[in-house]
Design a protein around this motif. Structure first.
Motif, short mmCIF file in Angstrom:
data_model
loop_
_atom_site.label_atom_id
_atom_site.label_comp_id
_atom_site.label_asym_id
_atom_site.label_seq_id
_atom_site.Cartn_x
_atom_site.Cartn_y
_atom_site.Cartn_z
N GLU A 5 0.85 -1.20 0.00
CA GLU A 5 0.00 0.00 0.00
C GLU A 5 0.88 1.24 0.00
OE1 GLU A 5 -3.51 2.06 2.73
OE2 GLU A 5 -2.85 -0.01 3.10
N ARG A 6 0.52 2.17 -0.85
CA ARG A 6 1.29 3.42 -0.92
C ARG A 6 0.99 4.29 0.30
NH1 ARG A 6 3.33 5.00 -5.98
NH2 ARG A 6 2.77 3.61 -7.70
N ASN A 7 2.00 4.99 0.77
CA ASN A 7 1.79 5.96 1.83
C ASN A 7 1.07 7.18 1.28
OD1 ASN A 7 3.17 4.43 3.79
ND2 ASN A 7 5.15 5.22 3.07
N PRO A 8 0.18 7.78 2.07
CA PRO A 8 -0.51 8.98 1.58
C PRO A 8 0.47 10.12 1.36
CG PRO A 8 -0.91 8.64 3.93
CD PRO A 8 -0.22 7.40 3.43
N HIS A 171 -6.78 33.28 1.58
CA HIS A 171 -6.47 32.53 2.79
C HIS A 171 -6.13 31.07 2.45
CE1 HIS A 171 -6.60 31.09 6.90
NE2 HIS A 171 -6.60 32.34 7.28
N PRO A 172 -5.04 30.55 3.01
CA PRO A 172 -4.58 29.20 2.63
C PRO A 172 -5.23 28.06 3.39
CG PRO A 172 -3.03 30.20 4.14
CD PRO A 172 -4.10 31.24 3.89
N CYS A 173 -6.22 28.34 4.25
CA CYS A 173 -6.73 27.30 5.15
C CYS A 173 -7.39 26.14 4.41
CB CYS A 173 -7.71 27.91 6.16
SG CYS A 173 -9.19 28.63 5.44
N ARG A 174 -7.84 26.35 3.16
CA ARG A 174 -8.52 25.26 2.44
C ARG A 174 -7.62 24.60 1.38
NH1 ARG A 174 -14.81 27.23 1.53
NH2 ARG A 174 -15.26 27.62 3.75
N THR A 175 -6.36 24.89 1.43
CA THR A 175 -5.45 24.35 0.42
C THR A 175 -5.47 22.82 0.40
OG1 THR A 175 -4.00 26.28 0.63
CG2 THR A 175 -3.05 24.30 -0.37
N GLU A 176 -5.54 22.21 1.58
CA GLU A 176 -5.52 20.75 1.64
C GLU A 176 -6.72 20.13 0.91
OE1 GLU A 176 -5.04 17.14 4.96
OE2 GLU A 176 -5.37 19.21 5.61
N GLU A 177 -7.86 20.84 0.88
CA GLU A 177 -9.08 20.30 0.26
C GLU A 177 -8.87 19.95 -1.21
OE1 GLU A 177 -12.48 22.77 0.78
OE2 GLU A 177 -12.21 22.96 2.96
N PHE A 178 -8.09 20.78 -1.92
CA PHE A 178 -7.92 20.51 -3.34
C PHE A 178 -6.53 19.95 -3.69
CE2 PHE A 178 -6.99 25.06 -2.75
CZ PHE A 178 -5.76 25.19 -3.37
N MET A 179 -5.53 20.21 -2.84
CA MET A 179 -4.20 19.71 -3.16
C MET A 179 -4.02 18.23 -2.83
SD MET A 179 -2.41 21.86 -4.80
CE MET A 179 -0.91 20.90 -4.75
N ASP A 184 -2.58 12.90 -4.46
CA ASP A 184 -2.84 11.46 -4.33
C ASP A 184 -3.05 10.82 -5.70
OD1 ASP A 184 -2.60 11.45 -1.61
OD2 ASP A 184 -4.76 11.55 -1.20
N LEU A 185 -3.79 11.51 -6.58
CA LEU A 185 -4.03 10.98 -7.91
C LEU A 185 -2.73 10.89 -8.70
CD1 LEU A 185 -6.00 10.05 -10.10
CD2 LEU A 185 -6.30 12.47 -10.75
N ALA A 186 -1.90 11.91 -8.59
CA ALA A 186 -0.61 11.89 -9.29
C ALA A 186 0.25 10.73 -8.82
CB ALA A 186 0.11 13.22 -9.08
N GLN A 187 0.23 10.47 -7.51
CA GLN A 187 1.01 9.35 -6.98
C GLN A 187 0.45 8.02 -7.48
OE1 GLN A 187 0.42 7.87 -2.99
NE2 GLN A 187 2.61 8.10 -2.55
#
Length: 228
Positions: A5-8, A171-179, A184-187
């Motif tokens: 299993e790949r690491n996140p 504001h960068p607080c939602r960056t994780e939502e789209f990055m 993950d898809l690229a990996q």
């Protein structure tokens, strides 16, 4: 045997990776003459990516109007063209509803959030800076509804951490939502990506900053984003 299993993949990055992504981004910008540059803070090791754009907008952006009177820009143009008496009058009318704004974009690394952050300032051509409310009204139509639901959580005014001047900031607080899904898809597909390209392609259009497709298709500016 089951496949390992790949690491996140982490959606955060260190400053070194940020600088490398910026360097590759700027190399491509120079190739296509896209106007980005690196601004070094004199006497320090700190710096940021910078780009300036002149953007035509409706003149109503600079003047408060009731919400019900603000129409889609294409609808306004269509109405004008349908009612002008001749071609000359039509051209004059279209020109009268537009103004030109100067936007200056800065991409900085945030040590607090461990991600890039987009700062910018906006002004009329005479140098008069836009207010926060005027900037809100100039957000791209596709994002305006979401902005109205929580403007202070999305686009606000902050002191530039390197220049000490008032700037606007997404504001960068939602960056994780789209990055995170993108990385993950690229990996999963074993694809190389450039964090800055992926991130800026999402946040830039909110404030009229588009990223040409060639940044995403040019493999020389991408790298494998390793799991942490």
């Amino acid at each position: 045997m089951m496949a390992a299993e790949r690491n996140p993949v982490s959606c955060y990055l260190d400053e070194r990776t940020f600088r490398l992504c910026c360097q590759l981004f700027l190399q491509h910008s120079e190739t296509i003459k896209d106007g980005w540059s690196w601004e070094q803070i004199k006497g320090t090791d700190e710096g940021f990516m910078k780009k300036t754009l002149l953007i035509p907008v409706k003149s109503s952006v600079l003047h408060e109007q009731p919400e019900s009177s603000v129409q889609d820009e294409d609808m306004v143009t269509d109405n004008i063209q349908a009612n002008v008496e001749d071609e000359t009058a039509g051209v004059q009318a279209v020109c009268e509803i537009h103004a030109v704004l100067r936007y200056e974009y800065h991409v900085l690394y945030s040590f607090s959030y461990q991600i890039p952050v987009l700062y910018f300032r906006a002004s009329a051509l005479d140098g008069q800076p836009l207010s926060l409310e005027e900037v809100w009204r100039n957000v791209h139509l596709n994002y305006r509804q979401r902005l109205q639901q929580g403007p202070w959580d999305t686009l606000t005014q902050q002191e530039h951490p390197l220049l000490g001047q008032p700037f606007f900031m997404l504001h960068p607080c939602r960056t994780e939502e789209f990055m995170k899904p993108a990385l993950d898809l690229a990996q999963a597909e074993n694809k190389r990506v450039n964090y800055i390209v992926t991130w800026l392609s999402v946040v830039g259009p909110v404030i009229r900053l588009d990223v040409p497709l060639s940044y995403s298709t040019e493999s020389d500016i991408s790298l494998h984003y390793a799991a942490k």
